[in-house]
Scaffold this motif. Structure first.
Motif, PDB file in Angstrom:
ATOM      1  N   HIS A 159     -16.989 -31.519  20.978  1.00  0.00           N
ATOM      2  CA  HIS A 159     -17.073 -30.098  21.316  1.00  0.00           C
ATOM      3  C   HIS A 159     -17.245 -29.959  22.822  1.00  0.00           C
ATOM      4  O   HIS A 159     -18.099 -30.604  23.410  1.00  0.00           O
ATOM      5  N   PRO A 160     -16.423 -29.115  23.461  1.00  0.00           N
ATOM      6  CA  PRO A 160     -16.402 -29.103  24.922  1.00  0.00           C
ATOM      7  C   PRO A 160     -17.416 -28.164  25.585  1.00  0.00           C
ATOM      8  O   PRO A 160     -17.522 -28.156  26.806  1.00  0.00           O
ATOM      9  N   SER A 161     -18.154 -27.389  24.810  1.00  0.00           N
ATOM     10  CA  SER A 161     -18.993 -26.360  25.431  1.00  0.00           C
ATOM     11  C   SER A 161     -20.269 -26.937  26.043  1.00  0.00           C
ATOM     12  O   SER A 161     -20.974 -27.716  25.405  1.00  0.00           O
ATOM     13  N   ASN A 162     -20.570 -26.531  27.273  1.00  0.00           N
ATOM     14  CA  ASN A 162     -21.854 -26.863  27.890  1.00  0.00           C
ATOM     15  C   ASN A 162     -22.978 -26.005  27.322  1.00  0.00           C
ATOM     16  O   ASN A 162     -24.088 -26.477  27.131  1.00  0.00           O
ATOM     17  N   LEU A 163     -22.673 -24.723  27.103  1.00  0.00           N
ATOM     18  CA  LEU A 163     -23.729 -23.810  26.662  1.00  0.00           C
ATOM     19  C   LEU A 163     -24.171 -24.108  25.237  1.00  0.00           C
ATOM     20  O   LEU A 163     -25.342 -23.909  24.897  1.00  0.00           O
ATOM     21  N   ALA A 164     -23.250 -24.567  24.387  1.00  0.00           N
ATOM     22  CA  ALA A 164     -23.562 -24.708  22.962  1.00  0.00           C
ATOM     23  C   ALA A 164     -24.786 -25.591  22.699  1.00  0.00           C
ATOM     24  O   ALA A 164     -25.688 -25.166  21.972  1.00  0.00           O
ATOM     25  N   PRO A 165     -24.883 -26.813  23.268  1.00  0.00           N
ATOM     26  CA  PRO A 165     -26.075 -27.615  22.975  1.00  0.00           C
ATOM     27  C   PRO A 165     -27.359 -26.916  23.420  1.00  0.00           C
ATOM     28  O   PRO A 165     -28.370 -26.963  22.701  1.00  0.00           O
ATOM     29  N   ALA A 166     -27.326 -26.266  24.578  1.00  0.00           N
ATOM     30  CA  ALA A 166     -28.534 -25.594  25.082  1.00  0.00           C
ATOM     31  C   ALA A 166     -28.911 -24.431  24.169  1.00  0.00           C
ATOM     32  O   ALA A 166     -30.085 -24.228  23.850  1.00  0.00           O
ATOM     33  N   LEU A 167     -27.910 -23.658  23.737  1.00  0.00           N
ATOM     34  CA  LEU A 167     -28.199 -22.506  22.876  1.00  0.00           C
ATOM     35  C   LEU A 167     -28.689 -22.962  21.500  1.00  0.00           C
ATOM     36  O   LEU A 167     -29.599 -22.362  20.926  1.00  0.00           O
ATOM     37  N   VAL A 168     -28.095 -24.038  20.978  1.00  0.00           N
ATOM     38  CA  VAL A 168     -28.552 -24.559  19.672  1.00  0.00           C
ATOM     39  C   VAL A 168     -29.984 -25.084  19.799  1.00  0.00           C
ATOM     40  O   VAL A 168     -30.815 -24.888  18.903  1.00  0.00           O
ATOM     41  N   ALA A 169     -30.297 -25.719  20.938  1.00  0.00           N
ATOM     42  CA  ALA A 169     -31.656 -26.232  21.132  1.00  0.00           C
ATOM     43  C   ALA A 169     -32.681 -25.099  21.109  1.00  0.00           C
ATOM     44  O   ALA A 169     -33.816 -25.291  20.687  1.00  0.00           O
ATOM     45  N   PHE A 170     -32.282 -23.914  21.551  1.00  0.00           N
ATOM     46  CA  PHE A 170     -33.183 -22.754  21.529  1.00  0.00           C
ATOM     47  C   PHE A 170     -33.105 -21.984  20.213  1.00  0.00           C
ATOM     48  O   PHE A 170     -33.759 -20.958  20.066  1.00  0.00           O
ATOM     49  N   GLY A 171     -32.285 -22.429  19.280  1.00  0.00           N
ATOM     50  CA  GLY A 171     -32.174 -21.737  17.997  1.00  0.00           C
ATOM     51  C   GLY A 171     -31.468 -20.398  18.098  1.00  0.00           C
ATOM     52  O   GLY A 171     -31.772 -19.462  17.355  1.00  0.00           O
ATOM     53  N   ALA A 172     -30.489 -20.294  19.007  1.00  0.00           N
ATOM     54  CA  ALA A 172     -29.800 -19.020  19.233  1.00  0.00           C
ATOM     55  C   ALA A 172     -28.865 -18.662  18.083  1.00  0.00           C
ATOM     56  O   ALA A 172     -28.420 -19.536  17.325  1.00  0.00           O
ATOM     57  N   SER A 173     -28.596 -17.364  17.962  1.00  0.00           N
ATOM     58  CA  SER A 173     -27.664 -16.852  16.954  1.00  0.00           C
ATOM     59  C   SER A 173     -26.553 -16.067  17.627  1.00  0.00           C
ATOM     60  O   SER A 173     -26.734 -15.550  18.730  1.00  0.00           O
ATOM     61  N   ALA A 174     -25.426 -15.965  16.924  1.00  0.00           N
ATOM     62  CA  ALA A 174     -24.302 -15.164  17.421  1.00  0.00           C
ATOM     63  C   ALA A 174     -24.166 -13.913  16.570  1.00  0.00           C
ATOM     64  O   ALA A 174     -24.260 -13.983  15.341  1.00  0.00           O
ATOM     65  N   HIS A 175     -23.977 -12.773  17.239  1.00  0.00           N
ATOM     66  CA  HIS A 175     -23.593 -11.549  16.532  1.00  0.00           C
ATOM     67  C   HIS A 175     -22.077 -11.505  16.497  1.00  0.00           C
ATOM     68  O   HIS A 175     -21.434 -11.674  17.527  1.00  0.00           O
ATOM     69  N   ILE A 176     -21.553 -11.281  15.319  1.00  0.00           N
ATOM     70  CA  ILE A 176     -20.104 -11.339  15.149  1.00  0.00           C
ATOM     71  C   ILE A 176     -19.622 -10.050  14.493  1.00  0.00           C
ATOM     72  O   ILE A 176     -20.191  -9.600  13.494  1.00  0.00           O
ATOM     73  N   VAL A 177     -18.585  -9.452  15.096  1.00  0.00           N
ATOM     74  CA  VAL A 177     -17.964  -8.264  14.509  1.00  0.00           C
ATOM     75  C   VAL A 177     -16.609  -8.686  13.963  1.00  0.00           C
ATOM     76  O   VAL A 177     -15.855  -9.396  14.642  1.00  0.00           O
ATOM     77  N   PRO A 179     -13.395  -7.846  10.601  1.00  0.00           N
ATOM     78  CA  PRO A 179     -12.827  -6.861   9.669  1.00  0.00           C
ATOM     79  C   PRO A 179     -13.792  -6.580   8.508  1.00  0.00           C
ATOM     80  O   PRO A 179     -13.808  -5.482   7.970  1.00  0.00           O
ATOM     81  N   GLY A 180     -14.615  -7.565   8.150  1.00  0.00           N
ATOM     82  CA  GLY A 180     -15.554  -7.384   7.048  1.00  0.00           C
ATOM     83  C   GLY A 180     -16.879  -6.786   7.483  1.00  0.00           C
ATOM     84  O   GLY A 180     -17.823  -6.767   6.703  1.00  0.00           O
ATOM     85  N   GLY A 181     -16.992  -6.351   8.741  1.00  0.00           N
ATOM     86  CA  GLY A 181     -18.239  -5.784   9.226  1.00  0.00           C
ATOM     87  C   GLY A 181     -18.924  -6.699  10.221  1.00  0.00           C
ATOM     88  O   GLY A 181     -18.279  -7.524  10.860  1.00  0.00           O
ATOM     89  N   VAL A 182     -20.232  -6.559  10.300  1.00  0.00           N
ATOM     90  CA  VAL A 182     -21.007  -7.274  11.310  1.00  0.00           C
ATOM     91  C   VAL A 182     -21.822  -8.361  10.621  1.00  0.00           C
ATOM     92  O   VAL A 182     -22.331  -8.155   9.518  1.00  0.00           O
ATOM     93  N   ARG A 183     -21.923  -9.531  11.238  1.00  0.00           N
ATOM     94  CA  ARG A 183     -22.806 -10.557  10.688  1.00  0.00           C
ATOM     95  C   ARG A 183     -23.474 -11.309  11.840  1.00  0.00           C
ATOM     96  O   ARG A 183     -23.000 -11.294  12.979  1.00  0.00           O
ATOM     97  N   THR A 184     -24.587 -11.929  11.504  1.00  0.00           N
ATOM     98  CA  THR A 184     -25.308 -12.738  12.478  1.00  0.00           C
ATOM     99  C   THR A 184     -25.400 -14.141  11.900  1.00  0.00           C
ATOM    100  O   THR A 184     -25.740 -14.309  10.732  1.00  0.00           O
ATOM    101  N   VAL A 185     -25.064 -15.117  12.718  1.00  0.00           N
ATOM    102  CA  VAL A 185     -25.112 -16.492  12.223  1.00  0.00           C
ATOM    103  C   VAL A 185     -25.799 -17.376  13.264  1.00  0.00           C
ATOM    104  O   VAL A 185     -25.581 -17.207  14.473  1.00  0.00           O
ATOM    105  N   GLU A 186     -26.656 -18.259  12.799  1.00  0.00           N
ATOM    106  CA  GLU A 186     -27.276 -19.224  13.707  1.00  0.00           C
ATOM    107  C   GLU A 186     -26.179 -20.113  14.279  1.00  0.00           C
ATOM    108  O   GLU A 186     -25.331 -20.616  13.526  1.00  0.00           O
ATOM    109  N   LEU A 187     -26.214 -20.342  15.584  1.00  0.00           N
ATOM    110  CA  LEU A 187     -25.152 -21.154  16.191  1.00  0.00           C
ATOM    111  C   LEU A 187     -25.110 -22.554  15.586  1.00  0.00           C
ATOM    112  O   LEU A 187     -24.052 -23.164  15.470  1.00  0.00           O
ATOM    113  N   GLU A 188     -26.279 -23.064  15.187  1.00  0.00           N
ATOM    114  CA  GLU A 188     -26.314 -24.401  14.591  1.00  0.00           C
ATOM    115  C   GLU A 188     -25.428 -24.458  13.352  1.00  0.00           C
ATOM    116  O   GLU A 188     -24.826 -25.494  13.053  1.00  0.00           O
TER     117      GLU A 188
END
Lengths: 333, 220
Positions: A159-177, A179-188
Motif C-alpha cells: 500500500h503506497p499511502s504515507n498517511l494510512a499507517p499513521a491514521l490507522v495507528a490513531f484509530g481514525a475512521s473515514a466518512h463515506i458518501v 449511492p446507498g447513503g452515508v457510512r462511517t468505517v474504521e480505516l483499519e
C-alpha cells in the motif's frame, strides 16, 4: 493522455451519482489520477472534479478533541497544521515525508489514501497483471524488491499511502458518501487484502467518495511517531515505514498501536507486538523484543528479504521514539 | 575547480538558446494553429458558478482565462491539457520545462497562489482563478530576480533544464523565510532533480541570496 471531459458537480451527492456511472472517476488533487491517465493504465472519459466541494475541505479540532480532516485537505496543510503537529504528530510527520513539496501542495488526504499501488507491473501499461484483470501477479517470479513481505497473495503490491499507517495507528475512521447513503468505517477495516479482491486496495464501492477523516482524540499521555526508510533521502516512497502511538502512564506503557507501511497490501498493524508492550517499561530490551515479534510472520519474496530487517529496526526505533516522548509527557501531566 | 572550466562564450550560449527557443516557438505556433480551428467563438471568462450549477468542459477545447505573471491570458484548451502544456504550447512560454511529465522531476515547477506545484500535474482548466507565476514572471535577463542573479554568480547550472524549476522552488522558499538555512533550502528543492549534479552550486546560490549577497551581481 486520452481525451476526457471534466464535470464540476454541485455537491457530494451529485458527484457520487456521477462517478457511479461507467467510465467516470473522481479527481481532486489529480496527481495519481493524471499519472494513471498519462500512463494509459486508466482511460477514464469523464472526470468529476471534487475540488470546489467546500464541505469536503478544512481541518477542525472538535470540542471533544477529535480531529476532522476534510478529504480535500492538502498534504502540506496536514504537515504544517499546528494542532496536528502537536497532538497527532505521526500524521503530520507522515504528510511531511510524502512525495515532494510540489506534490504536497497538490495532493489531498483522500487522494493519498486512495492512490493506486506503485508496483511497476501495475503501472506498466503493457502488462495485464492480476490487479488489472489479468491472470497473474508478475511480481511472483519477477522483480519484487519493493513488494510485500506480509499479507501478500495473490497480489504482492504494497500500500503506497504515507498517511494510512499513521491514521490507522490513531484509530481514525473515514466518512463515506455513496449511492446507498452515508457510512462511517474504521480505516483499519477499510483497506482490503488482495485475498479479498485483488483488483482494489480498499472497500470503496462504486460511486462512493471519502468526504472526511475523523481521528479520535488520543488518550492522555499518548505520543506518536512516524518514521520511514528510503533509498533516496530527498524524496522517495518508503521501503518501510512505521507509525506508532504509545500511551504511557508513569514508567509503563498502557497501550501501544504500531502500524507498518510499504510492507503489505494494506497498512500492516502488529497486534502481537503491541500486546507485549502493554504493562512493560518502554526499554530498549522490550522494544527489541516487540520488534522481533512484529516481523515474526514475515514471508519475503526472493528479492525483498532486506525489508524484514529494516522493518524490525524501524519498529524498535518507533517504539523507543514514541515512548520517550510519552514518558516525558506523562511526567509533565 | 571553477577556473578549470572553459568559460562559456556568452554569444555561443545565446545562439544555442535562441535556436532552441525559435524551434519551440515554431512548433508552438503550429499547435496554436491547429487549436484555433475549433476555437471559433471568442474566449470569455467563465461566470462564477451559481449554487447547484454544473459545469461541463470538454472533451473538446473550451475557452478559458488564466492569470499568468499578473496578466490575463485567453486561450482555448481541451480539459486534458496540463498547465505546463498550456504555457509552452498554447502561450509560447517555454521557460517552464517539460521533462518527466509525471510530477517527479520538478522541471515544470511554477507558483500557484504562491505555492510551488508541478505544472505537468495540474490541468489548465483547474488553474483558472489562480495566480500563476512562471520563471518569466520572476525576472528577465535585464532585471533578474535575486535568486536568478545568484544562480549566475554561483554558476548553479550546467545543461539548464532543471534551472527554472530550481529557481522557482528556491524563490518560493526564500519568500516564506528570507533567512532560510541549508536544511530548509535542501527541503525546498527536494522535488527538483538535476541530472548534471549541480546541487552544491544550487545550494550556494540559495544561501548567498538568503545572506543578502550575490543578488544583483548577475546584472553587472
Amino acid at each position: 493522455m486520452n481525451r476526457f471531459e471534466v464535470v464540476t458537480p454541485a455537491d457530494v451527492e451529485h458527484a457520487s451519482a456521477m462517478i457511479a456511472k461507467p467510465n467516470c472517476a473522481a479527481i481532486a488533487g489529480g496527481v495519481d489520477v493524471l499519472d494513471l491517465q498519462k500512463l494509459g493504465v486508466t482511460r477514464t472519459a469523464t472526470l468529476v472534479n471534487l475540488k470546489p466541494l467546500a464541505a469536503m475541505n478544512g481541518i477542525d479540532e472538535k470540542p471533544g478533541g477529535d480531529l476532522r480532516l476534510g478529504a480535500l485537505v492538502k498534504l502540506h496543510e496536514v504537515a504544517e497544521h499546528p494542532v496536528i503537529r502537536k497532538r497527532f504528530s505521526a500524521i503530520s510527520d507522515a504528510a511531511r515525508q510524502a512525495a515532494t513539496p510540489q506534490i504536497r501542495n497538490l495532493g489531498t488526504v483522500g487522494g493519498n489514501l486512495l492512490q493506486r499501488p506503485r508496483c511497476w507491473y501495475f503501472r506498466n501499461p503493457l502488462t495485464n497483471c492480476l490487479k488489472k484483470g489479468g491472470d497473474r501477479c508478475f511480481s511472483v517470479g519477477g522483480l519484487n524488491r519493493y513488494h510485500a513481505i506480509f499479507g501478500g497473495g495473490p497480489s504482492f503490491i504494497v500500500h503506497p499511502s504515507n498517511l494510512a499507517p499513521a491514521l490507522v495507528a490513531f484509530g481514525a475512521s473515514a466518512h463515506i458518501v455513496g449511492p446507498g447513503g452515508v457510512r462511517t468505517v474504521e480505516l483499519e477495516k477499510f483497506f482490503a487484502l488482495p485475498s479479498v479482491d485483488p483488483h482494489r486496495e480498499n472497500d470503496l464501492k462504486a460511486g462512493e467518495i471519502i468526504t472526511e477523516i475523523i481521528v479520535p482524540a488520543p488518550a492522555r499521555g499518548a505520543r506518536s511517531i512516524y518514521i520511514e526508510a528510503r533509498e533516496k533521502q530527498s524524496f522517495d516512497w518508503p521501503l518501510v515505514s512505521v507509525a506508532a502511538v504509545i500511551v504511557a502512564n508513569g514508567k509503563t506503557v498502557s497501550q501501544a498501536r504500531i502500524v507498518m507501511g510499504a510492507v503489505a497490501p494494506i497498512p500492516w498493524r502488529v497486534p502481537d507486538a503491541e500486546r507485549t508492550l502493554a504493562g512493560m517499561a518502554p526499554s530498549e530490551e522490550n522494544a527489541r523484543a516487540a520488534a522481533k515479534i512484529a516481523i515474526k510472520n514475515a514471508a519475503p519474496l526472493p528479492d525483498n528479504g532486506y525489508k524484514v530487517k529494516i522493518a524490525e529496526v524501524l519498529v524498535r526505533r518507533a517504539i523507543l521514539g514514541a515512548a520517550s516522548e510519552a514518558a516525558t509527557a506523562s511526567d509533565q501531566t | 575547480m571553477k577556473s578549470d572550466k572553459p568559460k562559456k562564450s556568452h554569444k555561443a550560449a545565446l545562439s544555442r538558446r535562441s535556436f532552441l527557443k525559435g524551434a519551440a516557438l515554431t512548433s508552438a505556433g503550429a499547435m496554436a494553429a491547429v487549436a484555433s480551428l475549433s476555437h471559433l467563438k471568442p474566449a470569455h471568462a467563465d461566470a462564477p458558478m451559481p449554487a447547484g450549477a454544473v459545469e461541463r468542459l470538454g472533451p473538446g477545447p473550451a475557452p478559458i482565462e488564466l492569470k499568468i505573471n499578473g496578466e490575463v491570458k485567453r486561450l482555448s484548451v481541451e480539459p486534458r491539457v496540463t498547465l505546463l502544456r498550456a504555457l509552452r504550447e498554447h502561450l509560447g512560454m517555454t521557460g517552464t520545462k517539460l521533462v518527466c511529465d509525471r510530477g517527479a522531476c520538478g522541471a515544470c515547477t511554477v507558483l500557484m497562489d504562491g505555492r510551488t506545484v508541478t505544472s505537468c500535474m495540474v490541468l489548465a482548466v483547474d488553474a483558472r482563478g489562480r495566480e500563476i507565476v512562471t520563471i518569466e514572471g520572476l525576472g528577465n535577463p535585464a532585471r533578474m530576480h535575486p535568486v536568478q542573479a545568484a544562480f549566475v554568480v554561483a554558476d548553479a547550472m550546467q545543461c539548464g533544464f532543471c534551472t527554472p524549476g530550481m529557481v522557482m522552488s528556491i524563490a518560493a522558499a526564500l519568500k516564506r523565510n528570507p533567512k532560510a538555512g541549508e536544511d530548509e533550502i535542501r527541503q525546498s528543492v527536494a522535488g527538483n532533480i538535476c541530472r548534471c549534479g549541480t546541487y552544491p552550486h544550487v545550494f550556494a546560490a540559495a544561501l548567498n541570496t538568503a545572506r543578502g549577497f550575490g543578488a544583483g551581481k548577475g546584472n553587472a
